[in-house]
Design a protein around this motif. Structure first.
Motif, PDB file in Angstrom:
ATOM      1  N   GLU A 249       0.823  -1.201   0.000  1.00 48.93           N
ATOM      2  CA  GLU A 249       0.000   0.000   0.000  1.00 48.93           C
ATOM      3  C   GLU A 249       0.862   1.258   0.000  1.00 48.93           C
ATOM      4  OE1 GLU A 249      -0.357  -2.569   1.922  1.00 48.93           O
ATOM      5  OE2 GLU A 249      -2.330  -3.371   1.345  1.00 48.93           O
ATOM      6  N   GLU A 250       1.952   1.162   0.796  1.00 54.41           N
ATOM      7  CA  GLU A 250       2.847   2.338   0.851  1.00 54.41           C
ATOM      8  C   GLU A 250       3.516   2.583  -0.499  1.00 54.41           C
ATOM      9  OE1 GLU A 250       4.240   2.446   5.512  1.00 54.41           O
ATOM     10  OE2 GLU A 250       5.285   1.095   4.114  1.00 54.41           O
TER      11      GLU A 250
ATOM     12  N   GLU B  34       2.334   1.790  -3.417  1.00 59.46           N
ATOM     13  CA  GLU B  34       1.324   2.320  -4.332  1.00 59.46           C
ATOM     14  C   GLU B  34       1.101   3.803  -4.074  1.00 59.46           C
ATOM     15  OE1 GLU B  34      -0.233   1.060  -6.894  1.00 59.46           O
ATOM     16  OE2 GLU B  34       0.759  -0.894  -6.671  1.00 59.46           O
ATOM     17  N   GLU B  35       1.172   4.169  -2.779  1.00 58.69           N
ATOM     18  CA  GLU B  35       1.019   5.599  -2.443  1.00 58.69           C
ATOM     19  C   GLU B  35       2.165   6.424  -3.026  1.00 58.69           C
ATOM     20  OE1 GLU B  35       0.660   8.494   1.470  1.00 58.69           O
ATOM     21  OE2 GLU B  35       0.887   6.302   1.738  1.00 58.69           O
TER      22      GLU B  35
ATOM     23  N   GLU C 134      -0.498  15.677   0.751  1.00 56.74           N
ATOM     24  CA  GLU C 134       0.344  14.490   0.764  1.00 56.74           C
ATOM     25  C   GLU C 134       1.685  14.771   0.113  1.00 56.74           C
ATOM     26  OE1 GLU C 134      -0.067  11.646   2.243  1.00 56.74           O
ATOM     27  OE2 GLU C 134      -2.030  12.249   3.032  1.00 56.74           O
TER      28      GLU C 134
ATOM     29  N   GLY D 113       1.769   6.822  -6.648  1.00 56.66           N
ATOM     30  CA  GLY D 113       0.723   7.817  -6.930  1.00 56.66           C
ATOM     31  C   GLY D 113       1.250   9.243  -6.826  1.00 56.66           C
ATOM     32  N   ILE D 114       2.078   9.441  -5.771  1.00 55.19           N
ATOM     33  CA  ILE D 114       2.651  10.785  -5.613  1.00 55.19           C
ATOM     34  C   ILE D 114       3.560  11.126  -6.786  1.00 55.19           C
ATOM     35  CG2 ILE D 114       4.214  12.173  -4.204  1.00 55.19           C
ATOM     36  CD1 ILE D 114       3.069  10.654  -1.743  1.00 55.19           C
TER      37      ILE D 114
ATOM     38  N   GLU E 130      -6.208  17.241  -0.882  1.00 54.12           N
ATOM     39  CA  GLU E 130      -5.575  16.131  -0.177  1.00 54.12           C
ATOM     40  C   GLU E 130      -4.288  15.712  -0.864  1.00 54.12           C
ATOM     41  OE1 GLU E 130      -8.566  13.146  -0.075  1.00 54.12           O
ATOM     42  OE2 GLU E 130      -9.649  14.027   1.641  1.00 54.12           O
ATOM     43  N   ARG E 131      -4.271  15.722  -2.205  1.00 54.17           N
ATOM     44  CA  ARG E 131      -3.071  15.342  -2.946  1.00 54.17           C
ATOM     45  C   ARG E 131      -1.947  16.337  -2.692  1.00 54.17           C
ATOM     46  NH1 ARG E 131      -4.867  15.775  -7.814  1.00 54.17           N
ATOM     47  NH2 ARG E 131      -6.013  13.806  -7.686  1.00 54.17           N
TER      48      ARG E 131
END
Length: 550
Positions: A491-492, A494-495, A544, A498-499, A540-541
């Motif tokens: 999950e990390e 993938e995060e 982050e 995404g960033i 939110e993006r």
């Protein structure tokens, strides 16, 4: 004879009185058939070639021709002598004539006698004439002097006439009236040569038939005037009826009886330009050698008058032409000057013209506004002092040191607002290459300098905007590369991916925005795409991304 000699001496210095005393002595000695004697001399008063002399009264001119031959004939006698009339080359009454030479100059006293004169009488007359020869010679010399004085006065008067007016016809008329006066002529005329037709044209004609004569033209060589013009030689004609050169048709056409003529050429630099003539001596006498000489002198003045008039006309024509050319040149110059002033006045750049000493000769309105001065108030003053710009003097000095080149530097004006000028100066030379001044052009580069500063700031901003997402992407990529043990969960990871993808999209949007800016500068329209956006995910993006980068 002694008594006769005494009477002659008493009459001196009067030449006519002396001749009359001699004539009386001759009459008393040898008698005579006529009441008058005839005197031949080329130097007698009024230029008489021959005249009759009585025991009382004055002298009367005689229209006798061939004077020179007759005088020469008597001169060769050298002593009193009785000569038949047919041997003397002039028209005399038939019979015997006692010829008595008058000195060395060729004069003669002619007395008509009957039959032969006894030798003792001729001897006595020879003795008488030898004793009074000196007196006669002195009287003749005095006559010469009087004639010279008269000629000088005549020439002075002609000179005064020559300077009295510029009108050619009026001036020639005055000269010819003077010619009639000194030659005692009934009429006179001036004929000028028409260079186009080669004919002689009556320019001035005085006398009762003057206006009619002006309509006549003579060909070169035609008539006495035509002969004089063709040969360039003066001519004295005592009796025109016996001269084949005389144009009889002229006298018949104007109905003017002509007896004698004196015609002389008018010359300028040995070129015949016309003829001056006088007609018919008053009283029926014939013209003499002195008339010819005086008319030749006046013809020289008339020629000067004609030449001066022609030169004056040419000069006036030339001045008129030059004046028209000057007017046209001034108009053209004024037009060009107006155009130049309009161009210089309408220039966006300032212009200052100074001489080689740095004194202001011209400023256009832009230069006046740049330095807050009025041109008229600083004209002729040193530019460095009038404009308070020592750097301007330095620029001109450098231009003088490097003629033929354009030198440049910046000049900054702080008041009333900050302005930056690019000043370019060069030496101006005339058509001979001699330096005449320095022209300085001032271009306002303030806006360009501000634009350059804006571009620098924009580049810095763009670099910063590009650096931020690239730093974030680099950080996440390095973090993922360093995770060899698999410490981050799926999950990390993938995060992180995404960033990285979000930052790449941000870079792509930034690049598209730069492209849009270039398209706007190029004048191309932008395509606007409208769509709905949910703000919460965007915020939110951003949070982050910021958290990850810090």
């Amino acid at each position: 004879m002694e008594e006769a000699v005494g009477r002659v001496m008493e009459e001196a210095p009067d030449l006519v009185g002396v001749l009359r005393a001699l004539y009386k002595a001759v009459r008393e000695r040898v008698g005579g058939r006529d009441p008058h004697a005839i005197v031949l001399d080329r130097y007698m008063p009024k230029g008489a070639s021959a005249f009759k002399l009585g025991l009382r009264g004055g002298i009367s001119p005689l229209p006798l021709g061939r004077l020179e031959e007759a005088v020469e004939f008597v001169r060769r006698l050298k002593a009193p002598r009785v000569v038949p009339s047919e041997e003397i080359p002039i028209d005399l009454k038939e019979g015997s004539w006692l010829a008595l030479p008058l000195g060395r100059r060729g004069g003669a006293l002619l007395v008509r006698v009957e039959g032969k004169v006894p030798g003792e009488d001729l001897k006595a007359l020879k003795e008488l004439f030898s004793k009074v020869a000196g007196v006669v010679e002195a009287c003749i010399r005095l006559n010469y002097a009087n004639d010279a004085i008269s000629d000088l006065r005549s020439m002075i008067k002609a000179g005064v006439l020559l300077s009295s007016t510029l009108g050619l016809e009026r001036l020639l008329s005055r000269i010819m009236r003077h010619a009639e006066e000194i030659t005692d002529a009934e009429a006179s005329s001036v004929l000028l040569l028409d260079e186009e037709t080669g004919e002689l044209v009556f320019k001035v004609a005085l006398g009762e038939k003057g206006e009619e004569v002006k309509e006549i033209r003579l060909k070169m060589g035609e008539g006495i005037a035509g002969w004089v013009a063709k040969t360039g030689r003066p001519l004295l004609v005592p009796d025109v009826s016996r001269d084949p050169r005389w144009a009889r048709w002229v006298a018949r056409k104007v109905d003017f009886p002509t007896r004698s003529i004196v015609a002389v050429p008018m010359k300028v630099k040995n070129r015949v330009i016309g003829v001056v003539e006088v007609i018919n001596k008053r009283g029926g006498a014939a013209f003499g050698a002195r008339d010819l000489q005086e008319l030749m002198a006046l013809a020289s003045f008339a020629a000067i008058a004609v030449e001066n008039a022609r030169l004056y006309r040419k000069l006036r024509a030339r001045i008129s032409l030059v004046s028209r050319e000057l007017v046209e040149a001034n108009k053209k110059l004024a037009t060009e000057r107006s155009l130049l002033l309009a161009v210089v006045g309408g220039m966006a750049d300032g212009l200052i013209l100074t001489d080689m000493a740095g004194r202001i000769k011209f400023m256009n309105p832009v230069a006046e506004a740049a330095f807050r001065v009025d041109f008229e108030s600083v004209r002729g003053r040193k530019a460095s002092k009038a404009l308070l710009r020592p750097e301007l003097e330095e620029l001109c000095q450098k231009a003088k040191e490097e003629p033929g080149k354009v030198v440049e530097r910046e000049i900054v004006v702080e008041e009333p607002e900050r302005r930056i000028f690019s000043a370019r100066a060069a030496v101006v030379s005339d058509d001979r290459g001699r330096p005449r001044g320095i022209v300085t052009v001032l271009s306002d580069v303030t806006a360009w300098r501000e634009l350059a500063d804006m571009k620098t700031e924009f580049v810095s901003l763009v670099a910063h905007e590009l650096k931020t997402p690239l730093t974030s992407i680099k950080g996440f990529v390095q973090t993922l590369q360093a995770d060899k043990e698999g410490l981050f969960s799926r999950e990390e990871r993938e995060e992180f991916y995404g960033i990285i993808l979000s930052e790449c999209d941000r870079l792509l949007r930034l690049i598209n925005e730069l492209l849009d800016l270039s398209r706007i500068e190029a004048g191309k329209p932008l395509v606007v795409r409208w769509e709905r956006v949910r703000l919460r995910p965007v915020v939110e993006r951003l949070v982050e991304v910021q958290r990850a980068s810090t």
